[in-house]
Design a protein around this motif. Structure first.
Motif, PDB file in Angstrom:
ATOM      1  N   MET A 123       1.720  11.486 -33.048  1.00 34.50           N
ATOM      2  CA  MET A 123       2.274  12.601 -32.089  1.00 34.50           C
ATOM      3  C   MET A 123       2.973  13.531 -33.197  1.00 34.50           C
ATOM      4  N   SER A 124       2.708  14.774 -32.946  1.00 37.09           N
ATOM      5  CA  SER A 124       3.379  15.887 -33.788  1.00 37.09           C
ATOM      6  C   SER A 124       3.777  16.839 -32.752  1.00 37.09           C
ATOM      7  N   SER A 125       4.887  17.564 -33.346  1.00 41.58           N
ATOM      8  CA  SER A 125       5.262  18.883 -32.684  1.00 41.58           C
ATOM      9  C   SER A 125       4.541  20.126 -33.198  1.00 41.58           C
ATOM     10  N   GLU A 126       4.109  19.678 -34.412  1.00 44.04           N
ATOM     11  CA  GLU A 126       3.447  20.832 -35.318  1.00 44.04           C
ATOM     12  C   GLU A 126       1.751  20.738 -35.007  1.00 44.04           C
ATOM     13  N   ASN A 127       1.469  21.717 -34.519  1.00 47.17           N
ATOM     14  CA  ASN A 127      -0.329  21.789 -34.592  1.00 47.17           C
ATOM     15  C   ASN A 127      -1.038  22.283 -35.732  1.00 47.17           C
ATOM     16  N   ILE A 128      -0.851  21.420 -36.717  1.00 47.29           N
ATOM     17  CA  ILE A 128      -1.419  21.751 -38.015  1.00 47.29           C
ATOM     18  C   ILE A 128      -2.678  21.094 -38.109  1.00 47.29           C
ATOM     19  N   LEU A 129      -3.940  21.922 -38.219  1.00 51.09           N
ATOM     20  CA  LEU A 129      -5.327  21.337 -38.378  1.00 51.09           C
ATOM     21  C   LEU A 129      -5.438  20.327 -39.329  1.00 51.09           C
ATOM     22  N   PRO A 130      -5.173  20.856 -40.510  1.00 48.92           N
ATOM     23  CA  PRO A 130      -5.415  19.715 -41.730  1.00 48.92           C
ATOM     24  C   PRO A 130      -4.743  18.478 -41.594  1.00 48.92           C
ATOM     25  N   ARG A 131      -3.532  18.423 -41.007  1.00 54.61           N
ATOM     26  CA  ARG A 131      -2.679  17.195 -40.609  1.00 54.61           C
ATOM     27  C   ARG A 131      -3.603  16.410 -39.557  1.00 54.61           C
ATOM     28  N   ILE A 132      -4.162  17.054 -38.581  1.00 48.67           N
ATOM     29  CA  ILE A 132      -4.880  16.275 -37.723  1.00 48.67           C
ATOM     30  C   ILE A 132      -5.553  15.719 -37.920  1.00 48.67           C
ATOM     31  N   GLU A 133      -6.600  16.321 -38.989  1.00 47.31           N
ATOM     32  CA  GLU A 133      -8.003  16.026 -39.812  1.00 47.31           C
ATOM     33  C   GLU A 133      -7.537  14.639 -40.616  1.00 47.31           C
ATOM     34  N   GLN A 134      -6.579  14.747 -41.511  1.00 44.41           N
ATOM     35  CA  GLN A 134      -6.331  13.919 -42.188  1.00 44.41           C
ATOM     36  C   GLN A 134      -5.914  12.541 -41.426  1.00 44.41           C
ATOM     37  N   CYS A 135      -5.252  12.588 -40.530  1.00 47.16           N
ATOM     38  CA  CYS A 135      -4.897  11.535 -39.608  1.00 47.16           C
ATOM     39  C   CYS A 135      -6.183  10.816 -39.021  1.00 47.16           C
ATOM     40  N   LEU A 136      -6.976  11.742 -38.504  1.00 43.41           N
ATOM     41  CA  LEU A 136      -8.265  11.143 -37.714  1.00 43.41           C
ATOM     42  C   LEU A 136      -9.133  10.617 -38.831  1.00 43.41           C
TER      43      LEU A 136
END
Lengths: 154, 214
Positions: free
Chosen positions: B114-127
């Motif tokens: 979960m994150s309050s920040e919609n940062i695409l690289p972060r999302i990709e990194q987690c996935l």
């Protein structure tokens, strides 16, 4: 005051908070999570928010009053407050935090002091409004009435 | 229960899949007390058992991954899903995700960030690191419902595959003769007393110590 009148007052009051942007839809989300098994859920969360925010605002004041401001300490506090205000639907507090963070990034001490004042202002406003809202709810419950569900048609 | 078998649905031997699903046990990790309260309620109202902790370190401790007791320490514990905040002091949600995926015991547990920040690289990194999903805060009931459905669906599929493979493994086991485990020590083991268990270096040296006392 008649029960129906109290319920109408509560609805109108809540509606006004949404129209003024003090609260956003996340607050409605929280209300949906409240039921007979958890009748005080919203006030419990909001109370936690008040306690948490008081602490954060205190820490922020101290951090910004230092001779040399450590923005590495300031920013996480603002981030925290932004998160918790967002989680309860305190929209104007959240928005004030967003502005605050951008000035933290710029390491602008003057602007940060102003931001802190703005955040405090918005915080005391939503605190005041929500305390009033809960009082209205308590009056209704004390009169044997039910809290009317929020209508979303506005 | 074998190591690695963390989540199981009870399937009657008839193979009937229409059993009432057991409750998911969710471990929720968030440093914000407000968010912990909200996510706990969201999960409870979605018929999940919930344990909340305030940090990645506490999460690892709860799972038994902090090196103290070892993962085998908590037998009653069955976490079916981990939901964690990304930005936390100390171990971030990403760090926690990595540690869980590195663990042979717990890597099968789905992790949602979960994150309050919609940062695409972060999302990709987690996935990329194996996160099941990424939720944008503030989390809503619809998000939790969706995640729960996803997890339950995956579990049902796993159990279908597993019950087939378990039946096969059972048949193989009955057919095979039990084979002795090789001794890790290099020296020849010429102990005359019969040993039914595999000898380990530890046990051998304990034996040696004992026999030297005689």
């Amino acid at each position: 005051m008649e029960l129906a009148q109290m319920q109408k007052s509560l609805q109108d009051y809540t509606k006004s908070l949404f129209l003024e942007g003090v609260l956003d839809s996340q607050f409605l989300q929280l209300q949906q999570l409240q039921d007979e098994s958890n009748p005080d859920f919203v006030s419990q969360v909001v109370t936690l928010f008040f306690q948490d925010s008081d602490r954060i605002l205190n820490d922020l004041s101290l951090s910004l009053d230092q001779q040399v401001v450590d923005f590495k300490k300031v920013d996480p506090h603002v981030h925290q407050l932004k998160g918790s205000s967002s989680s309860i639907g305190a929209q104007r507090v959240k928005n004030a935090c967003v502005v605050f963070r951008s000035f933290c990034e710029q390491q602008n001490v003057e602007a940060c002091h102003r931001c802190l004042q703005q955040v405090k202002q918005e915080y005391y406003l939503v605190k005041n409004r929500l305390e009033t809202l809960f009082k209205l709810e308590q009056q209704i419950v004390a009169s044997g009435g039910m809290i009317p569900a929020m209508e979303l048609g506005f | 229960m074998a190591v690695g078998e963390v989540m199981r649905m009870e399937i009657p031997s008839g193979g009937d899949m229409s059993v009432t699903s057991p409750e998911l046990h969710v471990l929720a990790v968030d440093d914000s007390i407000v968010d912990r309260k909200v996510i706990e309620r969201l999960l409870r109202i979605s018929a999940c058992k919930v344990t909340t902790v305030e940090s990645g370190a506490r999460a690892l401790q709860y799972l038994g991954l902090d090196g103290d007791k070892g993962a085998s320490g908590l037998k009653d514990l069955k976490v079916n899903l981990i939901v964690t905040d990304y930005s936390m002091p100390g171990l971030t949600g990403y760090d926690l995700l990595k540690k869980i995926k590195e663990s042979s015991v717990f890597r099968e547990i789905p992790v949602v960030i979960m994150s309050s920040e919609n940062i695409l690289p972060r999302i990709e990194q987690c996935l990329r690191e194996g996160a099941e999903d990424f939720l944008l805060k503030p989390v809503k009931l619809a998000d939790v419902k969706r995640i729960k459905e996803l997890i339950m669906r995956n579990e049902a599929e796993d159990c279908k595959t597993l019950s087939h493979s378990n039946k096969r493994k059972l048949a193989e086991y009955i057919d095979d003769a039990p084979s002795p485990s090789p001794s890790p020590s290099s020296s020849t083991h010429d102990d005359s007393s019969a040993k039914d268990f595999p000898s380990s270096k530890q046990m051998k040296s304990a034996d040696e110590k004992f026999s030297s006392l005689l």
